[in-house]
Enzyme design. Structure first.
Site, PDB file in Angstrom:
ATOM      1  N   HIS A 143      26.993  14.171   0.426  1.00 14.70           N
ATOM      2  CA  HIS A 143      26.545  14.700   1.715  1.00 14.70           C
ATOM      3  C   HIS A 143      25.425  13.820   2.282  1.00 14.70           C
ATOM      4  O   HIS A 143      24.516  13.423   1.558  1.00 14.70           O
ATOM      5  CB  HIS A 143      25.955  16.097   1.552  1.00 14.70           C
ATOM      6  CG  HIS A 143      26.946  17.180   1.342  1.00 14.70           C
ATOM      7  ND1 HIS A 143      27.642  17.342   0.164  1.00 14.70           N
ATOM      8  CD2 HIS A 143      27.346  18.192   2.159  1.00 14.70           C
ATOM      9  CE1 HIS A 143      28.425  18.414   0.273  1.00 14.70           C
ATOM     10  NE2 HIS A 143      28.263  18.938   1.472  1.00 14.70           N
ATOM     11  N   ASN A 173      23.659  10.394  -6.447  1.00  7.65           N
ATOM     12  CA  ASN A 173      23.914  11.626  -5.707  1.00  7.65           C
ATOM     13  C   ASN A 173      23.354  12.847  -6.420  1.00  7.65           C
ATOM     14  O   ASN A 173      22.673  13.679  -5.819  1.00  7.65           O
ATOM     15  CB  ASN A 173      25.427  11.792  -5.495  1.00  7.65           C
ATOM     16  CG  ASN A 173      25.782  13.058  -4.758  1.00  7.65           C
ATOM     17  OD1 ASN A 173      25.130  13.440  -3.794  1.00  7.65           O
ATOM     18  ND2 ASN A 173      26.818  13.729  -5.217  1.00  7.65           N
TER      19      ASN A 173
END
Length: 357
Positions: A143, A173
């Protein structure tokens, strides 16, 4: 001759006279409970109305980041989502940036994460990142506007659009980037500061790796932060690998690498400032100000934006408001409605009975 009241009626009358005060209080309390219960349920089903809900209001002074490098404009899409916006590239098949406006009020509502990765149908098929592109790639679907920043299911659903994703190294991440996202939220919630955030990928070098059908893997990821009330600015820069390295840099440093004017309404002097942004939520203290670090005299800031360019970019996103995925808003079917009503009635009855004991 008038009929005498029955024993049962007398008992009911006595009960009412003896408990009238409790009943009134119970009704008031039950009404308050119903409102609170209903608001909690509603907030998780639809976006809460707010003065910051409009597309342009996700940008500082309503001005989006501007692409200053001509090559970045090819096959680009200005996409307005619920509670964040994206400039998507059909060339890299990733966002060039995702922008959002965070406030303590926005982050005060938390909802359970529900993964719903999906392809972005507003992007032409030839330019679209696909779910199959990421399968077996060794990279996470990372994201840019974080799911953790979303306080309603419509925004959460939007955050799982592949238009908001880049191929991100797993440790970057899941560890480094997760901590940075938590640190930014902690600044907003613990120190009660509004924040404008621009997050995106960095593509450096002539030979870039791709996954799937042409999704380009970033060499690094960045997150630029501006706290308007305090005039604090700075950015995180992390190589997109498993090294877990991260640096705090100036906004100008990023603009030189990206070919993007991240905050057109800030002056060059503001963009050269670097503040000591926290690297984790634990480093954020409610009563401890973010310290000034240094001035960046070396980096080449983006050129000052002209009015025509700003207005043209604003128009793209303003027109995108009608596309804010009305079809994506969670549709409450009849079964769900009835279940919610039953939950509400049951909770009210139990609460009422407890107060009468």
């Amino acid at each position: 001759m008038a009929k005498k009241p029955s024993k049962k009626a007398k008992t009911q009358a006595n009960f009412l006279s003896q408990n009238i005060g409790k009943i009134v209080l119970a009704l008031i309390a039950t009404g308050s409970f119903a409102i609170a219960f209903g608001n909690e349920k509603i907030s998780k089903l639809i976006p809460l109305p707010s003065s910051h809900g409009a597309c342009l209001e996700q940008f500082y002074r309503d001005v989006p980041p501007l692409l200053t490098k001509e090559s970045l404009k090819k096959d680009s899409y200005a996409l307005c989502f619920n509670d964040f916006n994206v400039m998507y590239s059909g060339v890299s098949k990733t966002p060039l940036w995702s922008a959002e406006y965070l406030t303590p009020e926005r982050l005060s509502i938390k909802i359970k994460r529900e993964d719903n990765f999906h392809e972005e149908t507003r992007v032409q098929q030839a330019h679209r990142a696909l779910l199959t592109d990421y399968r077996g790639s060794g990279y996470d679907r990372g994201h840019m506007a974080p799911n953790g920043d979303m306080n309603n299911t419509a925004a959460q659903y939007d955050s799982f659009s592949l238009a908001n994703m880049v191929p991100q190294a797993p440790k970057n991440n899941q560890e480094v980037w997760r901590k940075l996202e938590e640190a930014v939220r902690a600044i907003v919630t613990k120190q009660h500061r509004d924040a404008y955030i621009v997050t995106g990928p960095v593509f450096e070098g002539k030979r870039l790796k791709t996954i799937g059908n042409g999704v380009i893997v970033p060499t690094a990821v960045y997150k630029a932060v501006y706290l308007p009330k305090q005039g604090i600015s700075g950015a995180y820069y992390a190589p997109n690998n498993d090294s877990q390295q991260v640096r705090v840099v100036s906004i100008c440093y990023l603009e030189e690498k990206l070919g993007v004017n991240l905050f057109p309404q800030l002056t060059e002097q503001q963009k050269r400032n670097i503040y000591q942004l926290p690297l984790s939520a634990a480093q954020v203290k409610a009563s401890q100000d973010i310290k000034y670090m240094r001035w960046d005299a070396e980096s080449q800031c983006a050129e000052e934006a002209d009015t025509a360019s700003i207005q043209a970019q604003q128009k793209q996103f303003a027109s995108g408001q009608s596309q804010t995925a009305e079809s994506k808003l969670p549709q409450i079917d009849e079964e769900t409605k009835q279940a919610l009503i039953k939950q509400l009635v049951d909770a009210m009855v139990q609460y009422f009975l407890q107060l009468l004991r």
